[in-house]
Design a protein around this motif. Sequence first.
Motif, mmCIF file in Angstrom:
data_model
loop_
_atom_site.group_PDB
_atom_site.id
_atom_site.type_symbol
_atom_site.label_atom_id
_atom_site.label_comp_id
_atom_site.label_asym_id
_atom_site.label_seq_id
_atom_site.Cartn_x
_atom_site.Cartn_y
_atom_site.Cartn_z
ATOM 1 N N ASP A 198 0.849 -1.185 0.000
ATOM 2 C CA ASP A 198 0.000 0.000 0.000
ATOM 3 C C ASP A 198 0.888 1.239 0.000
ATOM 4 O OD1 ASP A 198 -2.438 1.442 0.148
ATOM 5 O OD2 ASP A 198 -2.195 1.674 2.310
ATOM 6 N N GLY A 199 0.587 2.191 -0.896
ATOM 7 C CA GLY A 199 1.359 3.422 -0.983
ATOM 8 C C GLY A 199 2.539 3.356 -1.939
ATOM 9 N N ALA A 200 2.791 2.179 -2.511
ATOM 10 C CA ALA A 200 3.924 2.014 -3.431
ATOM 11 C C ALA A 200 3.674 2.703 -4.768
ATOM 12 C CB ALA A 200 4.186 0.530 -3.665
ATOM 13 N N GLN A 201 4.757 3.064 -5.432
ATOM 14 C CA GLN A 201 4.678 3.570 -6.798
ATOM 15 C C GLN A 201 4.582 2.361 -7.721
ATOM 16 O OE1 GLN A 201 4.078 7.153 -6.104
ATOM 17 N NE2 GLN A 201 4.682 6.883 -8.213
ATOM 18 N N VAL A 202 3.629 2.378 -8.635
ATOM 19 C CA VAL A 202 3.463 1.290 -9.592
ATOM 20 C C VAL A 202 3.572 1.851 -11.010
ATOM 21 C CG1 VAL A 202 2.030 -0.074 -8.037
ATOM 22 C CG2 VAL A 202 0.932 1.488 -9.630
ATOM 23 N N SER A 203 3.899 0.960 -11.933
ATOM 24 C CA SER A 203 3.993 1.320 -13.346
ATOM 25 C C SER A 203 3.022 0.458 -14.134
ATOM 26 C CB SER A 203 5.403 1.068 -13.870
ATOM 27 O OG SER A 203 6.332 1.849 -13.172
ATOM 28 N N ALA B 49 -1.028 -3.672 -13.407
ATOM 29 C CA ALA B 49 -1.437 -2.292 -13.132
ATOM 30 C C ALA B 49 -1.878 -1.633 -14.434
ATOM 31 C CB ALA B 49 -0.286 -1.517 -12.514
ATOM 32 N N PRO B 50 -3.017 -0.929 -14.414
ATOM 33 C CA PRO B 50 -3.502 -0.275 -15.621
ATOM 34 C C PRO B 50 -2.863 1.091 -15.886
ATOM 35 C CG PRO B 50 -5.065 0.026 -13.852
ATOM 36 C CD PRO B 50 -3.973 -0.865 -13.317
ATOM 37 N N ALA B 51 -2.117 1.626 -14.909
ATOM 38 C CA ALA B 51 -1.558 2.970 -15.048
ATOM 39 C C ALA B 51 -0.381 3.160 -14.085
ATOM 40 C CB ALA B 51 -2.640 4.009 -14.736
ATOM 41 N N ASP B 52 0.362 4.225 -14.298
ATOM 42 C CA ASP B 52 1.448 4.615 -13.398
ATOM 43 C C ASP B 52 0.885 5.453 -12.254
ATOM 44 O OD1 ASP B 52 3.097 3.533 -15.351
ATOM 45 O OD2 ASP B 52 3.755 5.467 -16.131
ATOM 46 N N GLY B 53 1.493 5.340 -11.079
ATOM 47 C CA GLY B 53 1.098 6.188 -9.964
ATOM 48 C C GLY B 53 1.303 5.524 -8.628
ATOM 49 N N GLN B 54 0.731 6.132 -7.593
ATOM 50 C CA GLN B 54 0.816 5.603 -6.229
ATOM 51 C C GLN B 54 -0.472 4.849 -5.930
ATOM 52 O OE1 GLN B 54 1.242 8.540 -3.135
ATOM 53 N NE2 GLN B 54 1.966 7.025 -1.667
ATOM 54 N N ILE B 55 -0.335 3.623 -5.397
ATOM 55 C CA ILE B 55 -1.509 2.785 -5.158
ATOM 56 C C ILE B 55 -2.031 2.930 -3.736
ATOM 57 C CG2 ILE B 55 -0.190 0.716 -4.535
ATOM 58 C CD1 ILE B 55 -2.446 -0.815 -6.169
#
Length: 76
Positions: free
Chosen positions: A26-31, A50-56
């Motif tokens: 939780d809170g990680a940056q994903v690509s 992941a469908p998008a980049d950002g913070q989860i």
Amino acid sequence: MTIEVRIPKLGMSMETATLLEWCVEDGAQVSAGMPLYTVETDKSTTEVEAPADGQIEIIGLVDTEYEVGTLIARIS
């Protein structure tokens, strides 16, 4: 912009899936395209990307069965 992550419909007869594990914290940056979580249906186990980049922001709980379309996370 916030992207909603929902339980996908992986088969014609699929109505529910069990969230087996999160591949990120939780809170990680994903690509986009990286493994995000694993779900199990009555017919298979599938890793969802992941469908998008950002913070989860994780909402869904592991070992819980959800209906198709249920919101389990947000990416912002």
